[in-house]
Design a protein around this motif. Structure first.
Motif, short mmCIF file in Angstrom:
data_model
loop_
_atom_site.label_atom_id
_atom_site.label_comp_id
_atom_site.label_asym_id
_atom_site.label_seq_id
_atom_site.Cartn_x
_atom_site.Cartn_y
_atom_site.Cartn_z
N HIS A 253 46.36 70.21 70.84
CA HIS A 253 45.88 69.71 72.16
C HIS A 253 46.99 70.27 73.23
CE1 HIS A 253 44.30 67.10 75.31
NE2 HIS A 253 45.80 66.52 75.48
N GLN A 254 48.13 70.09 72.88
CA GLN A 254 49.36 70.61 73.57
C GLN A 254 49.43 72.07 73.69
OE1 GLN A 254 52.80 69.01 71.51
NE2 GLN A 254 52.76 67.00 72.39
N GLN A 255 48.88 72.67 72.92
CA GLN A 255 48.91 74.16 73.03
C GLN A 255 47.98 74.57 74.00
OE1 GLN A 255 48.13 75.33 68.85
NE2 GLN A 255 50.47 75.60 68.53
N LEU A 256 46.93 74.03 73.73
CA LEU A 256 45.72 74.34 74.84
C LEU A 256 46.04 73.81 76.33
CD1 LEU A 256 42.70 74.97 75.63
CD2 LEU A 256 42.08 72.69 74.98
N GLY A 257 46.53 72.62 76.34
CA GLY A 257 47.27 72.39 77.65
C GLY A 257 48.32 73.43 78.30
N ALA A 258 49.08 73.95 77.29
CA ALA A 258 50.19 74.78 77.90
C ALA A 258 49.55 76.17 78.42
CB ALA A 258 51.02 75.14 76.72
N GLN A 259 48.32 76.64 77.65
CA GLN A 259 47.72 77.75 78.06
C GLN A 259 46.94 77.73 79.39
OE1 GLN A 259 45.16 78.47 74.29
NE2 GLN A 259 45.71 80.74 74.92
N LEU A 260 46.16 76.45 79.59
CA LEU A 260 45.59 76.24 80.67
C LEU A 260 46.45 76.11 81.92
CD1 LEU A 260 43.32 73.47 79.28
CD2 LEU A 260 42.57 75.72 80.05
N ARG A 261 47.58 75.71 81.68
CA ARG A 261 48.85 75.59 82.78
C ARG A 261 49.12 77.17 83.00
NH1 ARG A 261 49.50 70.57 80.59
NH2 ARG A 261 50.97 71.37 78.79
N ARG A 262 49.39 77.75 82.00
CA ARG A 262 49.88 79.23 82.36
C ARG A 262 48.89 79.97 82.84
NH1 ARG A 262 51.77 78.80 77.04
NH2 ARG A 262 50.09 79.68 76.12
N ARG A 263 47.61 79.76 82.82
CA ARG A 263 46.55 80.44 83.81
C ARG A 263 46.34 79.91 85.20
NH1 ARG A 263 41.73 81.71 79.45
NH2 ARG A 263 43.07 82.62 77.72
N GLY A 264 47.15 78.76 85.47
CA GLY A 264 47.00 78.25 86.66
C GLY A 264 45.81 77.52 86.95
N LEU A 265 44.99 76.98 85.90
CA LEU A 265 43.80 76.11 86.25
C LEU A 265 44.20 74.66 86.38
CD1 LEU A 265 41.77 77.57 83.26
CD2 LEU A 265 41.63 78.19 85.71
N PHE A 266 43.54 74.07 87.49
CA PHE A 266 43.56 72.67 87.80
C PHE A 266 42.84 72.09 86.59
CE2 PHE A 266 41.67 68.77 89.26
CZ PHE A 266 42.83 68.05 89.85
N MET A 267 43.67 70.89 86.27
CA MET A 267 43.38 70.08 85.03
C MET A 267 43.32 68.58 84.99
SD MET A 267 45.74 72.06 82.31
CE MET A 267 46.54 70.92 81.12
N LEU A 268 42.85 68.04 84.39
CA LEU A 268 42.79 66.51 84.21
C LEU A 268 42.78 66.01 82.61
CD1 LEU A 268 40.36 65.39 86.82
CD2 LEU A 268 42.81 65.31 87.20
N ALA A 269 43.52 65.04 82.35
CA ALA A 269 43.51 64.67 81.20
C ALA A 269 41.95 64.05 80.76
CB ALA A 269 44.19 63.56 80.64
N ALA A 270 41.38 64.34 79.54
CA ALA A 270 40.14 63.60 79.16
C ALA A 270 39.72 63.46 77.82
CB ALA A 270 38.84 64.88 79.60
N ARG A 271 38.78 62.83 77.46
CA ARG A 271 38.38 62.47 76.12
C ARG A 271 37.03 62.40 75.81
NH1 ARG A 271 40.82 56.13 76.79
NH2 ARG A 271 38.94 55.75 78.25
N GLY A 272 36.62 62.51 74.63
CA GLY A 272 35.47 62.23 74.17
C GLY A 272 35.37 61.23 73.15
N CYS A 273 34.63 60.16 73.07
CA CYS A 273 34.51 59.11 72.27
C CYS A 273 33.01 58.84 71.45
CB CYS A 273 34.96 57.66 73.10
SG CYS A 273 36.68 57.88 73.98
N ASP A 274 32.92 58.30 70.53
CA ASP A 274 31.79 57.84 70.06
C ASP A 274 31.45 56.53 70.80
OD1 ASP A 274 31.88 55.51 67.77
OD2 ASP A 274 33.76 56.32 68.23
N PRO A 275 30.03 56.24 70.72
CA PRO A 275 29.47 55.07 71.59
C PRO A 275 30.19 53.74 71.19
CG PRO A 275 27.93 56.42 70.96
CD PRO A 275 29.04 57.04 70.24
N VAL A 276 30.85 53.64 69.87
CA VAL A 276 31.24 52.38 69.47
C VAL A 276 32.64 52.21 69.55
CG1 VAL A 276 28.85 51.55 68.33
CG2 VAL A 276 30.80 52.82 67.10
N GLY A 277 33.43 53.25 69.72
CA GLY A 277 34.61 53.22 69.94
C GLY A 277 35.41 53.61 68.62
N ASN A 278 34.76 54.16 67.42
CA ASN A 278 35.60 54.51 66.06
C ASN A 278 36.18 55.59 66.12
OD1 ASN A 278 34.68 52.09 64.87
ND2 ASN A 278 32.74 52.76 64.17
#
Length: 163
Positions: A70-95
């Motif tokens: 996750h950190q590596q992907l974030g660093a790549q996106l920042r190097r490309r100068g892309l606007f980004m926000l923290a995000a997440r995917g979750c299963d419907p019941v929170g497991n």
């Protein structure tokens, strides 16, 4: 090419997706408009994507390795100068929860390259506040009821949207 089984595809389609803006988690929908995304965020982007580097090919990985990816992907996106926000995917019941990045993405080709580099079966893509689409890279075995292949072909890349 890997095949995306129906159970995993259903998990993608039923997951909750969110991005963080300031101190709020904003929902991202596959089956409804996304009015919670502020116009100033979506207006600057030709499109957007929700990308993860965790759990390659939807297989569980140790938390520390997922965090490093996750950190590596974030660093790549920042190097490309892309606007980004923290995000997440979750299963419907929170497991289950997976860290992701919401990215203002100018071109699908760059999203595709990153998703494939990090061995992701699929990502979310969108335009403005319209419903998101699931964009996949693994061979699609079947399209679940209520969904349609809206772009590409089952061998990938493909996109699913609600009928």
């Amino acid at each position: 090419m890997r095949c995306l089984d129906l159970a995993t595809l259903q998990a993608f389609l039923s997951a909750r997706y969110e991005c963080r803006l300031a101190s709020m988690w904003l929902p991202l929908h596959l089956d409804a408009p996304n009015p919670a995304l502020p116009a100033r965020v979506t207006a600057a982007a030709a499109g957007w994507a929700l990308l993860s580097a965790s759990c390659p090919h939807s297989r569980p990985w140790p938390a520390r390795l997922n965090a490093r990816r996750h950190q590596q992907l974030g660093a790549q996106l920042r190097r490309r100068g892309l606007f980004m926000l923290a995000a997440r995917g979750c299963d419907p019941v929170g497991n289950w929860e997976e860290a992701s990045w919401w990215v203002a993405a100018p071109a699908l080709a760059s999203i595709d390259a990153l998703a494939q580099r990090y061995s992701q079966h699929a990502v979310l893509v969108g335009q403005g506040d319209a419903p998101a689409r699931l964009r996949g890279y693994s061979r699609l075995g079947a399209v679940p009821a209520g969904w349609q292949l809206s772009a590409g072909d089952p061998s990938g890349p493909w996109e699913l949207s609600r009928v």
